[in-house]
Design a protein around this motif. Structure first.
Motif, PDB file in Angstrom:
ATOM      1  N   UNK A  76       0.830  -1.207   0.000  1.00 25.45           N
ATOM      2  CA  UNK A  76       0.000   0.000   0.000  1.00 25.45           C
ATOM      3  C   UNK A  76       0.864   1.257   0.000  1.00 25.45           C
ATOM      4  N   UNK A  83       0.151   7.021  -6.481  1.00 30.04           N
ATOM      5  CA  UNK A  83      -1.039   7.875  -6.524  1.00 30.04           C
ATOM      6  C   UNK A  83      -0.658   9.340  -6.293  1.00 30.04           C
ATOM      7  N   UNK A  84       0.334   9.583  -5.427  1.00 29.21           N
ATOM      8  CA  UNK A  84       0.815  10.958  -5.218  1.00 29.21           C
ATOM      9  C   UNK A  84       1.300  11.569  -6.538  1.00 29.21           C
ATOM     10  N   UNK A  87      -1.737  12.408  -8.693  1.00 27.35           N
ATOM     11  CA  UNK A  87      -2.463  13.598  -8.235  1.00 27.35           C
ATOM     12  C   UNK A  87      -1.663  14.858  -8.551  1.00 27.35           C
ATOM     13  N   UNK A  88      -0.339  14.764  -8.356  1.00 29.77           N
ATOM     14  CA  UNK A  88       0.497  15.950  -8.561  1.00 29.77           C
ATOM     15  C   UNK A  88       0.557  16.356 -10.031  1.00 29.77           C
ATOM     16  N   UNK A  90      -1.492  17.094 -12.637  1.00 26.39           N
ATOM     17  CA  UNK A  90      -2.439  16.097 -12.182  1.00 26.39           C
ATOM     18  C   UNK A  90      -2.971  15.272 -13.353  1.00 26.39           C
ATOM     19  N   UNK A  93      -9.370  12.036 -15.073  1.00 28.70           N
ATOM     20  CA  UNK A  93     -10.058  10.749 -15.210  1.00 28.70           C
ATOM     21  C   UNK A  93      -9.933  10.193 -16.630  1.00 28.70           C
ATOM     22  N   UNK A 111      -3.944  -1.862  -9.985  1.00 24.84           N
ATOM     23  CA  UNK A 111      -4.755  -1.462  -8.823  1.00 24.84           C
ATOM     24  C   UNK A 111      -4.876   0.061  -8.771  1.00 24.84           C
ATOM     25  N   UNK A 114      -7.432   1.124 -11.109  1.00 25.32           N
ATOM     26  CA  UNK A 114      -8.787   0.794 -10.644  1.00 25.32           C
ATOM     27  C   UNK A 114      -9.308   1.813  -9.637  1.00 25.32           C
ATOM     28  N   UNK A 115      -8.419   2.387  -8.826  1.00 24.71           N
ATOM     29  CA  UNK A 115      -8.902   3.247  -7.737  1.00 24.71           C
ATOM     30  C   UNK A 115      -8.623   4.732  -7.949  1.00 24.71           C
ATOM     31  N   UNK A 116      -7.782   5.097  -8.932  1.00 26.22           N
ATOM     32  CA  UNK A 116      -7.548   6.524  -9.152  1.00 26.22           C
ATOM     33  C   UNK A 116      -8.807   7.149  -9.745  1.00 26.22           C
ATOM     34  N   UNK A 117      -9.370   8.108  -9.054  1.00 28.42           N
ATOM     35  CA  UNK A 117     -10.631   8.731  -9.468  1.00 28.42           C
ATOM     36  C   UNK A 117     -11.696   7.670  -9.740  1.00 28.42           C
ATOM     37  N   UNK A 118     -11.646   6.601  -8.973  1.00 29.44           N
ATOM     38  CA  UNK A 118     -12.578   5.457  -9.065  1.00 29.44           C
ATOM     39  C   UNK A 118     -12.482   4.705 -10.386  1.00 29.44           C
ATOM     40  N   UNK A 119     -11.327   4.804 -11.048  1.00 31.79           N
ATOM     41  CA  UNK A 119     -11.130   3.950 -12.209  1.00 31.79           C
ATOM     42  C   UNK A 119     -10.832   4.687 -13.490  1.00 31.79           C
TER      43      UNK A 119
END
Lengths: 360, 360
Positions: A76, A83-84, A87-88, A90, A93, A111, A114-119
């Motif tokens: 994780x 993920x940082x 986002x940076x 940026x 979607x 993974x 799948x989870x960045x901005x809910x996919x």
């Protein structure tokens, strides 16, 4: 160029296998949405193939993230760093993520997609034999928990799998062998013909002979695509792909992620599963020996680490994803080419197998 | 007992609304798989309702995890702690997770359910007005990134939503008002009748009058279920549910998560969106005033924080999930009861709105 399809309705996608694909701009353009690309790779693959891919992606707005190499970083914490970066940037979607690397890169990056901005959209570009024959196909993504393999993740299908067989030329022999363990797995669980073919061709596969490798990847992907198409989120037959994996995950967790390569642990796990299948009277001893002989010819281990106790196995297998109603379900063999999922085995047989796991 | 269905094919599920549901063992039994339950709640809700739920779940093998309270804890770090508890239990893939609490609990716990062993069964048991009318329905789960709200998450539908209206009796007035902001939102985006009804009944809603609350929850859930059924993963009309949210997320991020409640920020965001809609010539000034009057009667803010600059807004809105091709898409109003998604607005109009955001 071989193209196989994973048939999943609106989530269907192709697996493209050929040499030279990393340079095929037309191919990448077809599957990249909009103009934004996030390339995720690792420290080993980046110096070898990142420039090639970036050249192919010229004209796109590309952000890169290089992961540390190795199963011990499939966590994780590593995901959070990726993920940082996203986002940076940026990344929006609309970004397409490209996972360039082996199984670890594909699992973490998938993974993240799948989870960045809910996919978001993503492509698997596997660069190891293990990833090309197995992990890049089928949408399983995950990171490890310190107490168990792949416990945190998602079923999330890529838009395309692009397997450039040229990338295998730089694979070291240990990594190549690790991939062969998953190839032997397909033979064992549902493809006796592939198994027999492997007995004749394993040496050429170990030398990374071009035609042999291509045939291997296509046959494995065909098997995997068929299983995934009928059972996307592993409610049934897809679980057969986990032959040896319950034992393997325990070995990887106990020895520390990255000490054994995943494929090496799977090899030992297949050997244990074959032994148990034989003790249950399903598999003949000569077939157990055929399986072990094939694994050994690929320089793969067929024994668990000597320091692992039965208690080590049991404690870690109890956290396996295939535990149902407190029972550890195991994939075992009725024959070479025929696997089955079993939970009603006698406990003392499993005990005996684990006691002798280091002695084959 | 009111039951609404969210129609999503094989992922369809009911929303059950009534008083006394927390004690209805038959209801929980119907949606819990196997015998394993993981209850996730927070420090505020646990002393109020956890014993009640545990009593209802007697006979099940229950593990509990109590999250710290507040939007500032809706992070990957908090998620990791919850996952640690689940691994340690150990929870199997058959476990049913129950999210008992407000929007923050539902978002974190739902995301945990989506990624633990690649997805387990879960129930939403919302205990705040905001969660009962909005966040518990529709399968949006997420945690915040320090640089943006809800940037990491999944679309993952619960098996059932169980809204026990009795739990609203312990809600403090600030939390109740925050929920009303989302209620006003439904009126604004697609239900002029609900808006008019609210103008007549907002005082009773603010006093948590039983029949008024029930009607409100059912009408909001009906609206949400309709939007989610037609657009599960927000490719189109579901985005209308984000009226005010792009402004709101910027306010929450800049002021620090938890400083403004989400609903408070949404209220200010709706006011800004109404202003912009008016400046574009779509919404009449008198309707802007009707919206603001309604929000004010619920003790909700209609202005952004005075310390927020236009640059603060723009920087944070640029990371919003609705950014497409570099444009911030906004939900605006053509009329009370009619929203639309817009990206081709003149930039100077947005600039003017943000410049005057603290002055309404």
């Amino acid at each position: 160029m071989a193209i196989l399809n994973v048939e999943l309705g609106e989530r269907s996608y192709p697996i493209v296998v050929d040499s030279g694909l990393l340079s095929r701009k037309d191919l990448f353009q077809q599957y990249v949405n909009a103009n934004e690309v996030m390339v995720v790779t690792d420290e080993t693959v980046a110096p070898l193939y990142l420039d090639n891919l970036l050249n192919t992606l010229s004209g796109f707005n590309v952000t890169c993230h290089v992961l540390p190499d190795g199963e011990e970083h499939k966590s994780l914490a590593t995901l959070a760093e990726l993920l940082d970066t996203m986002v940076a940037a940026p990344c929006s979607r609309e970004t397409t993520l490209i996972a360039l690397g082996g199984g670890v890169v594909g699992d973490i990056a998938g993974f993240a997609a799948s989870c960045y901005q809910r996919g978001i959209n993503y492509l698997q570009v596997p660069t190891t034999l293990l990833a090309q024959v197995d992990s890049a196909v089928g949408g399983k993504t995950a990171v490890n928990h310190v107490r168990g393999k792949n416990l945190i993740g998602a079923f999330y299908q890529p838009r395309c799998v692009i397997a450039d067989t040229d990338t295998l030329s730089t694979l070291d022999s240990r990594q190549l062998s690790a991939g062969i363990a998953e190839v032997v797995k397909y033979g064992c669980i549902r493809d006796a013909e592939l198994f027999t073919w492997l007995e004749q061709n394993i040496d050429k596969l170990g030398q990374c002979d071009r035609d042999t490798v291509s045939h291997t990847i296509i046959e494995c992907c065909r098997n995997k695509a068929e299983l995934v198409a009928t059972d996307e989120v592993e409610q049934g037959d897809r679980a057969l792909l986990n032959l040896g994996h319950t034992f393997a995950h325990a070995i990887e967790t106990v020895t520390g992620y990255g000490t054994w390569l995943h494929g090496e642990a799977v090899s030992a796990g297949i050997s244990l599963a074959a032994d148990m299948s034989c003790r249950l009277g399903w598999l003949e001893q000569k077939d157990v020996e055929r399986i072990r002989a094939l694994l050994r010819r690929a320089n793969l281990p067929v024994c668990a680490p000597a320091e692992m106790t039965v208690a080590d196995f049991m404690r870690n297998m109890a956290r396996d994803k295939k535990v149902v109603a407190g029972r550890i379900r195991l994939v075992l063999l009725k024959a070479i080419g025929e696997a089955t999922l079993v939970s009603d085995y006698p406990d003392d047989v499993l005990q005996t197998v684990l006691e002798s796991a280091a002695t084959y």
